[in-house]
Design an enzyme around this catalytic site. Structure first.
Site, mmCIF file in Angstrom:
data_model
loop_
_atom_site.group_PDB
_atom_site.id
_atom_site.type_symbol
_atom_site.label_atom_id
_atom_site.label_comp_id
_atom_site.label_asym_id
_atom_site.label_seq_id
_atom_site.Cartn_x
_atom_site.Cartn_y
_atom_site.Cartn_z
ATOM 1 N N GLU A 110 0.772 -1.306 -0.110
ATOM 2 C CA GLU A 110 0.162 0.064 -0.160
ATOM 3 C C GLU A 110 0.823 1.289 -0.112
ATOM 4 O OE1 GLU A 110 -2.188 -1.768 3.472
ATOM 5 O OE2 GLU A 110 -4.190 -1.029 2.235
ATOM 6 N N GLU A 130 -3.657 -9.461 3.468
ATOM 7 C CA GLU A 130 -4.452 -9.353 4.755
ATOM 8 C C GLU A 130 -5.606 -10.301 4.933
ATOM 9 O OE1 GLU A 130 -3.434 -7.133 2.598
ATOM 10 O OE2 GLU A 130 -2.973 -5.221 3.624
HETATM 11 C C1 3H9 Z 1 -1.479 -5.032 7.122
HETATM 12 O O1 3H9 Z 1 -0.459 -4.709 6.435
HETATM 13 C C2 3H9 Z 1 -2.692 -4.091 7.286
HETATM 14 C C3 3H9 Z 1 -2.445 -2.924 6.322
HETATM 15 O O2 3H9 Z 1 -3.563 -3.207 5.261
HETATM 16 C C4 3H9 Z 1 -2.501 -1.815 7.110
HETATM 17 C C5 3H9 Z 1 -3.830 -1.733 7.933
HETATM 18 C C6 3H9 Z 1 -4.198 -0.169 8.399
HETATM 19 N N1 3H9 Z 1 4.415 -7.609 11.739
HETATM 20 O O3 3H9 Z 1 7.613 -15.368 9.070
HETATM 21 P P1 3H9 Z 1 8.872 -15.198 9.602
HETATM 22 C C7 3H9 Z 1 7.925 -10.972 12.575
HETATM 23 S S1 3H9 Z 1 -1.541 -6.689 7.746
HETATM 24 C C8 3H9 Z 1 4.902 -7.880 13.010
HETATM 25 O O4 3H9 Z 1 9.503 -16.324 10.572
HETATM 26 P P2 3H9 Z 1 10.017 -15.413 6.689
HETATM 27 C C9 3H9 Z 1 7.656 -12.566 12.653
HETATM 28 O O5 3H9 Z 1 6.595 -12.491 13.884
HETATM 29 C C10 3H9 Z 1 0.122 -7.391 7.538
HETATM 30 N N2 3H9 Z 1 5.863 -8.838 12.865
HETATM 31 O O6 3H9 Z 1 10.074 -14.820 8.625
HETATM 32 C C11 3H9 Z 1 8.946 -13.162 13.254
HETATM 33 O O7 3H9 Z 1 9.200 -12.552 14.353
HETATM 34 P P3 3H9 Z 1 10.062 -13.533 15.430
HETATM 35 C C12 3H9 Z 1 0.171 -7.764 6.219
HETATM 36 C C13 3H9 Z 1 6.054 -9.377 11.796
HETATM 37 O O8 3H9 Z 1 11.312 -14.997 6.603
HETATM 38 C C14 3H9 Z 1 9.945 -12.437 12.167
HETATM 39 O O9 3H9 Z 1 9.008 -11.221 11.769
HETATM 40 N N3 3H9 Z 1 1.435 -8.520 5.968
HETATM 41 C C15 3H9 Z 1 5.295 -9.162 10.644
HETATM 42 O O10 3H9 Z 1 9.777 -16.871 6.950
HETATM 43 C C16 3H9 Z 1 10.112 -13.389 10.999
HETATM 44 O O11 3H9 Z 1 8.880 -13.657 10.497
HETATM 45 C C17 3H9 Z 1 1.440 -9.949 6.200
HETATM 46 O O12 3H9 Z 1 0.816 -10.493 6.439
HETATM 47 C C18 3H9 Z 1 4.581 -8.207 10.703
HETATM 48 N N4 3H9 Z 1 3.858 -7.560 9.599
HETATM 49 O O13 3H9 Z 1 8.795 -14.888 6.280
HETATM 50 C C19 3H9 Z 1 2.797 -10.524 5.990
HETATM 51 N N5 3H9 Z 1 5.768 -9.983 9.406
HETATM 52 O O14 3H9 Z 1 11.244 -13.886 14.750
HETATM 53 C C20 3H9 Z 1 3.127 -11.411 7.429
HETATM 54 C C21 3H9 Z 1 6.609 -10.855 10.294
HETATM 55 O O15 3H9 Z 1 10.041 -12.625 16.782
HETATM 56 N N6 3H9 Z 1 4.572 -11.690 7.285
HETATM 57 N N7 3H9 Z 1 6.808 -10.701 11.379
HETATM 58 O O16 3H9 Z 1 9.174 -14.762 15.944
HETATM 59 C C22 3H9 Z 1 4.910 -12.775 6.303
HETATM 60 O O17 3H9 Z 1 4.220 -13.186 5.662
HETATM 61 C C23 3H9 Z 1 6.290 -13.511 6.675
HETATM 62 O O18 3H9 Z 1 6.848 -13.123 7.872
HETATM 63 C C24 3H9 Z 1 7.425 -13.000 5.588
HETATM 64 C C25 3H9 Z 1 8.692 -13.336 5.970
HETATM 65 C C26 3H9 Z 1 7.083 -13.510 4.322
HETATM 66 C C27 3H9 Z 1 7.333 -11.353 5.691
#
Ligand code: 3H9
Length: 718
Positions: A110, A130
């Site tokens: 976004e 999301e």
């Molecule tokens: C959104 O954006 C809403 C908007 O429309 C705005 C609204 C107003 N936040 O998965 P991993 C942490 S909704 C906080 O093991 P990988 C995760 O907890 C969001 N923390 O790594 C972990 O922490 P820890 C939309 C986050 O390399 C560490 O990062 N976005 C977030 O296998 C490593 O993560 C998503 O849904 C976050 N957004 O995969 C994306 N993302 O080490 C969600 C990650 O302490 N994330 N963490 O346990 C993912 O899909 C995967 O984490 C990603 C990396 C592909 C990025």
């Protein structure tokens, strides 16, 4: 300037770098820092163009989900306030180029869409995931995305939540160029090019050219809602996101954004968002295990030996080959080996037909798998996984043979067993190297199912465990460390659930009614359909092997053993609890219904009708009560781990968070009272787990218990 944002100027280009590890999530500091940096760059006369880029492994992976969790539980302040930043970016007179690598997801995409231009590295990915968290994009994504890629593509991306690759994004108009080589350099050169162009720079919010005409709109929306209902069963957000996208096509931009925000907040507070956000963090929490720290060294695994070329061994071999690992696979019989290889080939052919792999990709994978009838080369493997049928004597022999191969070659690999129920310590002792032994309990089909239970024996070393965790991750699986008890966590909890479903039919429900109640609750399949798919003989063999499941005097299910004696093993024999025609769809079988009734009457069981709610309480509460025992006895580290096991391996709906999270939402006091009532009515098997009784009395939840226990895990991480 705020810390996570840095600004440097080089040859007329301001490079604004976002550095907020681990994934550059949009924290308030990032948003404020970006606003300050944009203002500075805009007012600096030496700057002609601006590039926004992520530091570390990725661009921005979204809003901070911790903040969204606060919104889910009642505090609006957790949602990022980003509108002003987006407007500022879009209104800047100098060209703003968003330079993406890694993943630009959710709020990250976004943010990028408010820039005038977007570039990405070839393996960059962009998406609006999301809906997987039970929400919709809330930072104007539903209004800008269709303006860039068209409504149909926007619907596909937002409903599926799946990111697209850079080439697809370029094709769709989401990005303007793919940058080979160094991203910052390439993006800066592109930015200079754009600055040299005459005229103003495109504002996404003003674009109309990709939006559908009034006559195209209804068909697209109907197709989108259909897609949401069919492919994202029971989920609210994928249907709601189409409403927000509709607003992009029917309302002025600002009003569309207001509509998006309204839907966003409504969903962000929903039960589904609470559950799915819980599931997100639960999955990321499983790697935190006592005794394993950042300093625990996992051995690299590039060569794997597999013993047993049956369904499990073959599936594991495919999972390894898919992850680029070389595999040697052996079987006791030439026929078994040939069959195993033929099955793998057949499964890969299906993947080619479905467009998942190209023939070249399959050839590459098959070339990584070496079939053989002996243990040659196993001594040099980094890991050997035994995947033969559940027979303790055989598994011990194999553990000994693998250990001798390692000894002969001075190898030091890990010995894993894929047992689903047997005692790891007994197998470990037989190997003579118990510290190197671990359970890797894959789920069938192993090349598809995401769950692996990593079973820690009493002598399993931290390094062995860390290696097992790293392998699970490399295979793209979620590996949950569990303790060594009969059935481990998943199958141990499954037994009371299965038994209760069977008692219900003896007491008057039908298999199809029980299954319909369970799928209505959200389970991927009903218990009887699952039993038929897995093969009734599997649980039959386990019932014979594991005396623990049938204590003296305990009520035993009457029908399953009888069906097995009749050779009705489920789908593979065309008959089990159901009967199967050519379409492989389960049909009620009057013969089974008559058998159930006859056995029930013969055993003096009173039969009556059941409501679906009663069926859910009897089955799901049995699962929860056993889950509480598993937790109390320490075989699962956290309630959330149980949730991860059930949502990834047993078809429990993630939108209910998992059985333990579901229990929290029903209220542990309510669960405890029902379980106690069943205890009175149905006897000893329903004795409430002491932990359930205690938490109910304290008025707390499993989630709170996890938080309390987490303090003892501080500093430990894999
Ligand atoms: C959104 O954006 C809403 C908007 O429309 C705005 C609204 C107003 N936040 O998965 P991993 C942490 S909704 C906080 O093991 P990988 C995760 O907890 C969001 N923390 O790594 C972990 O922490 P820890 C939309 C986050 O390399 C560490 O990062 N976005 C977030 O296998 C490593 O993560 C998503 O849904 C976050 N957004 O995969 C994306 N993302 O080490 C969600 C990650 O302490 N994330 N963490 O346990 C993912 O899909 C995967 O984490 C990603 C990396 C592909 C990025």
């Amino acid at each position: 300037m705020n810390q996570p944002i840095s600004l440097s100027v080089d040859q007329g280009v301001a490079l604004i770098r976002i550095d907020n590890p681990p994934v550059n999530a949009l924290s308030p500091e990032v948003i404020n820092g970006l606003e300050v940096a944009i203002d500075r760059a805009a007012s600096d006369p030496s700057v002609q163009a601006i590039v926004v880029i992520g530091a570390g492994r990725t661009f921005v992976a979204g809003a901070d989900i911790k903040g969204l969790e606060q919104v889910a539980w009642g505090s609006d302040s957790g949602a990022p306030e980003i509108h002003e930043l987006l407007q500022k970016l879009e209104d800047t007179s100098k060209p703003v180029v968003m330079a993406m690598h890694g993943t630009a997801l959710g709020g990250g995409l976004e943010l990028a869409m408010a820039g005038h231009y977007r570039v990405a590295v070839p393996d960059g990915q962009m998406g609006q995931p999301e809906v997987n968290l039970g929400i919709i994009p809330g930072a104007e994504g539903t209004q800008r995305l269709p303006r860039l890629v068209g409504l149909e593509k926007a619907i596909e991306m937002c409903v599926s939540g799946r990111p697209i690759k850079a080439a697809d994004a370029l094709n769709a108009g989401l990005i303007d160029r793919i940058i080979e080589g160094d991203l910052a350099t390439g993006a800066s050169a592109f930015a200079r090019e754009m600055a040299a162009r005459a005229g103003s720079h495109p504002k996404t919010r003003e674009r109309q050219d990709k939006l559908p005409s009034a006559s195209q709109l209804p068909g697209m929306l109907e197709a989108g809602r259909d897609l949401a209902r069919k492919t994202r069963r029971n989920l609210q957000a994928p249907v709601a996101v189409v409403d927000a996208l509709e607003a992009a096509a029917t309302l002025p931009f600002a009003e569309g954004c207001a509509r998006e925000r309204e839907i966003f907040f409504e969903l962000a507070k929903s039960e589904q968002a609470k559950a799915l956000i819980h599931a997100f963090f639960a999955e990321r929490g499983v790697s935190k295990v006592p005794g394993i720290s950042k300093d625990t060294v996992a051995a690299p695994v590039n060569h794997v030996g597999i013993v047993g070329a049956g369904t499990m061994g073959g599936g594991i071999a495919m999972a390894c080959a898919n992850a680029g690992i070389d595999v040697r696979i052996t079987d006791a019989s030439p026929d078994g080996l040939d069959r195993g290889i033929a099955t793998m080939r057949k499964n890969y052919d299906v993947s080619v037909k479905r467009g998942r792999f190209t023939p070249a990709m399959v050839a590459e994978r098959m070339a990584r798998i070496t079939p053989q009838l002996d243990y040659e080369g196993f001594g040099e493997a980094d890991l050997v996984i035994e995947a033969v049928f559940e027979n303790m004597a055989l598994k011990k022999d194999i553990a000994r043979a693998v250990a001798s191969s390692y000894e002969a070659s001075k190898g030091d690999g890990v010995i894993a067993t894929n047992t689903s129920t047997l005692d790891i310590d007994e197998i470990a002792a037989a190997s003579g190297h118990p510290s190197k032994v671990v359970g890797l309990h894959f789920f069938s089909p192993a090349n598809v199912m995401r769950l692996v239970e990593i079973v820690r024996g009493k002598a399993t070393s931290p390094e062995t465990l860390a290696t097992a965790q790293a392998v699970a991750k490399r295979l793209g699986k979620v590996g949950v460390v569990v303790g060594n008890c009969p059935g481990f966590v998943g199958n141990r909890m499954m037994f009371p659930y299965m038994y209760e479903a069977q008692f219900l039919v003896e007491e008057g429900a039908t298999p199809q009614q029980v299954d319909a109640a369970l799928t209505g609750f959200g389970m991927a399949m009903g218990m009887f359909a699952v039993d038929d798919m897995a093969g009734l003989d599997v649980a039959w063999r386990v019932r014979q092997e594991l005396k623990q499941f049938s204590e003296p005097g305990a009520r035993k299910p009457l029908v399953a053993d009888r069906l097995c004696e009749m050779g009705r093993f489920g789908q593979k024999t065309g008959k089990g609890w159901y009967v199967y025609g050519d379409d492989r769809k389960p049909q009620p079988d009057p013969e089974v219904l008559a058998l159930i009734e006859q056995l029930a009457v013969a055993h003096g069981i009173t039969r009556r009708s059941f409501t679906n709610d009663e069926i859910i309480e009897r089955t799901i509460y049995a699962l929860i009560n056993e889950g509480a025992r598993v937790l109390e006895e320490g075989f699962a580290l956290r309630a959330a781990d149980i949730d991860v096991i059930y949502t990834n391996g047993y078809g429990f709906p993630a939108w209910r968070g998992g059985p333990m999270f579901y229990a929290d939402r029903v209220g542990l006091k309510n669960i405890y009272e029902r379980v106690s009532a069943f205890h009175q009515e149905l006897g000893a098997r329903w004795a409430p787990a002491p932990l359930l009784a205690q938490l109910a009395k304290e008025g707390t939840t499993f989630k709170e218990l996890d938080k309390r226990r987490a303090s003892s895990l501080v500093g430990a991480s894999s």
